[in-house]
Design an enzyme around this catalytic site. Structure first.
Site, PDB file in Angstrom:
ATOM      1  N   ARG A  91      14.552  -0.912  -2.495  1.00 41.29           N
ATOM      2  CA  ARG A  91      14.959   0.707  -2.003  1.00 41.29           C
ATOM      3  C   ARG A  91      13.359   1.298  -3.448  1.00 41.29           C
ATOM      4  O   ARG A  91      12.937   1.347  -4.118  1.00 41.29           O
ATOM      5  CB  ARG A  91      15.793   1.437  -2.796  1.00 41.29           C
ATOM      6  CG  ARG A  91      16.907   1.011  -1.481  1.00 41.29           C
ATOM      7  CD  ARG A  91      18.115   1.489  -2.809  1.00 41.29           C
ATOM      8  NE  ARG A  91      19.224   0.619  -2.038  1.00 41.29           N
ATOM      9  CZ  ARG A  91      20.414   1.756  -1.131  1.00 41.29           C
ATOM     10  NH1 ARG A  91      20.001   2.364  -0.787  1.00 41.29           N
ATOM     11  NH2 ARG A  91      21.007   1.034   0.255  1.00 41.29           N
ATOM     12  N   ASP A 136      11.082   3.959   3.933  1.00 33.83           N
ATOM     13  CA  ASP A 136      10.117   3.122   2.999  1.00 33.83           C
ATOM     14  C   ASP A 136       9.176   2.592   3.815  1.00 33.83           C
ATOM     15  O   ASP A 136       7.932   2.348   3.355  1.00 33.83           O
ATOM     16  CB  ASP A 136      11.367   2.542   1.992  1.00 33.83           C
ATOM     17  CG  ASP A 136      11.735   3.320   0.890  1.00 33.83           C
ATOM     18  OD1 ASP A 136      11.808   4.395   1.167  1.00 33.83           O
ATOM     19  OD2 ASP A 136      12.797   2.458   0.782  1.00 33.83           O
ATOM     20  N   ASN A 190      24.352   8.811  -8.685  1.00 32.93           N
ATOM     21  CA  ASN A 190      23.983   8.578  -6.996  1.00 32.93           C
ATOM     22  C   ASN A 190      24.934   6.915  -7.270  1.00 32.93           C
ATOM     23  O   ASN A 190      24.867   6.155  -8.520  1.00 32.93           O
ATOM     24  CB  ASN A 190      22.784   8.782  -6.943  1.00 32.93           C
ATOM     25  CG  ASN A 190      22.441   9.642  -6.625  1.00 32.93           C
ATOM     26  OD1 ASN A 190      22.888  10.840  -6.616  1.00 32.93           O
ATOM     27  ND2 ASN A 190      20.779   9.776  -6.701  1.00 32.93           N
ATOM     28  N   LYS A 210      15.182   9.155 -14.274  1.00 33.73           N
ATOM     29  CA  LYS A 210      16.964   8.671 -14.330  1.00 33.73           C
ATOM     30  C   LYS A 210      17.553   7.971 -14.918  1.00 33.73           C
ATOM     31  O   LYS A 210      16.681   7.459 -15.664  1.00 33.73           O
ATOM     32  CB  LYS A 210      16.386   7.775 -12.882  1.00 33.73           C
ATOM     33  CG  LYS A 210      16.012   8.354 -11.517  1.00 33.73           C
ATOM     34  CD  LYS A 210      15.929   7.821 -10.679  1.00 33.73           C
ATOM     35  CE  LYS A 210      14.813   9.029  -9.302  1.00 33.73           C
ATOM     36  NZ  LYS A 210      14.963   7.890  -7.723  1.00 33.73           N
ATOM     37  N   TYR A 247      23.150   5.947 -10.854  1.00 29.98           N
ATOM     38  CA  TYR A 247      21.675   6.886 -10.861  1.00 29.98           C
ATOM     39  C   TYR A 247      22.374   8.131 -11.927  1.00 29.98           C
ATOM     40  O   TYR A 247      23.457   8.330 -11.268  1.00 29.98           O
ATOM     41  CB  TYR A 247      20.980   7.747 -10.051  1.00 29.98           C
ATOM     42  CG  TYR A 247      20.482   6.307  -8.719  1.00 29.98           C
ATOM     43  CD1 TYR A 247      19.025   5.455  -8.250  1.00 29.98           C
ATOM     44  CD2 TYR A 247      21.738   5.207  -8.493  1.00 29.98           C
ATOM     45  CE1 TYR A 247      18.893   4.866  -8.164  1.00 29.98           C
ATOM     46  CE2 TYR A 247      20.633   4.833  -6.841  1.00 29.98           C
ATOM     47  CZ  TYR A 247      19.315   4.702  -7.048  1.00 29.98           C
ATOM     48  OH  TYR A 247      19.591   3.520  -5.603  1.00 29.98           O
ATOM     49  N   GLU A 267      10.865  15.274  -2.574  1.00 29.97           N
ATOM     50  CA  GLU A 267      10.956  13.795  -3.116  1.00 29.97           C
ATOM     51  C   GLU A 267       9.665  13.425  -2.241  1.00 29.97           C
ATOM     52  O   GLU A 267       9.485  13.640  -0.957  1.00 29.97           O
ATOM     53  CB  GLU A 267      11.717  12.904  -2.123  1.00 29.97           C
ATOM     54  CG  GLU A 267      12.399  11.660  -2.181  1.00 29.97           C
ATOM     55  CD  GLU A 267      13.259  11.296  -3.168  1.00 29.97           C
ATOM     56  OE1 GLU A 267      13.414  10.209  -3.595  1.00 29.97           O
ATOM     57  OE2 GLU A 267      13.091  12.530  -4.353  1.00 29.97           O
ATOM     58  N   HIS A 300      10.239   5.285  -5.321  1.00 34.63           N
ATOM     59  CA  HIS A 300      10.487   7.035  -5.295  1.00 34.63           C
ATOM     60  C   HIS A 300      10.034   8.085  -6.452  1.00 34.63           C
ATOM     61  O   HIS A 300       9.662   7.368  -7.259  1.00 34.63           O
ATOM     62  CB  HIS A 300      11.506   7.340  -4.676  1.00 34.63           C
ATOM     63  CG  HIS A 300      11.978   6.606  -3.231  1.00 34.63           C
ATOM     64  ND1 HIS A 300      13.622   5.715  -3.474  1.00 34.63           N
ATOM     65  CD2 HIS A 300      10.795   6.398  -1.981  1.00 34.63           C
ATOM     66  CE1 HIS A 300      13.434   5.389  -2.317  1.00 34.63           C
ATOM     67  NE2 HIS A 300      12.530   5.351  -1.720  1.00 34.63           N
TER      68      HIS A 300
END
Length: 204
Positions: free
Chosen positions: A59, A169, A49, A72, A132, A143, A62
């Site tokens: 961000r 978020d 990503n 990741k 990522y 998720e 998560h």
């Protein structure tokens, strides 16, 4: 490439050597052999990503359900971020602890987060790019998210920050709500997954 485990077990920082001459520079921001030497297994990459963020964008936080989870390897080739690792594994000796690492296009650090660890970042510059390498593909139903301003997490964002958040978020639940819903990963399950990978077995 120098690899250093962070204070949260399962999170690692990688610092690649950089080679320069009159043409410019070259670096290897992921080396499978160096990664395997440090962690005992090679990184499986199922999806790559890239995000581009304005200054002030946050961000996270998560993570993905374990099992299967999503590890990741995070790198910032342009701009700068304050990258955040949060231990959300119930039963972990460092549960609730977080660590912040600056990733930028100067030192070229990268961070690896094992399955079960929460991830967030704050973009410190305009048009910041984050790449990522993900161990599994994105699965929306697996998720999970907790609010980046949750008081129990106590993430050390800059005091003068006026964050830019996605709607998702911004409306994320707090840690207590996620814990009450039994949505947090369990350290013993994560640990079994880590151990199985080191001996080359799969975990479903």
């Amino acid at each position: 490439m120098k690899a250093t485990e962070l204070t949260i077990p399962g999170a690692w920082e990688f610092l690649p050597p950089r080679f320069t001459d009159d043409r410019g520079s070259l670096l290897v921001w992921h080396d499978s052999a160096a990664f395997a030497d440090a962690l005992g297994f090679e990184l499986t990459v199922a999806q790559v990503n890239q995000s581009v963020s304005r200054r002030g964008v946050i961000r996270g936080v998560h993570w993905a359900d374990v099992p299967v989870g999503q590890a990741k390897y995070v790198y910032c080739p342009q701009g700068a971020v304050l990258d955040v690792v949060v231990d959300l594994r119930v039963g972990s000796p460092t549960f609730g602890r977080h660590e912040m690492i600056r990733l930028d296009s100067v030192d070229h650090r990268a961070v690896y987060l094992s399955e079960g660890l929460g991830h967030a970042f704050l973009a410190l510059e305009e048009d910041t790019v984050v790449n990522y390498l993900c161990s599994t593909r994105y699965a929306p139903t697996r998720e999970r998210i907790v609010h980046v301003r949750d008081e129990e997490l106590g993430l050390d964002w800059p005091a003068d920050l006026d964050p830019i958040l996605s709607e998702r978020d911004a409306n994320a639940p707090g840690l207590a709500e996620v814990r009450a819903a039994d949505l947090l990963p369990r350290y013993d399950e994560c640990h079994r997954l880590y151990q199985a990978r080191r001996v080359g077995r799969s975990v479903s």
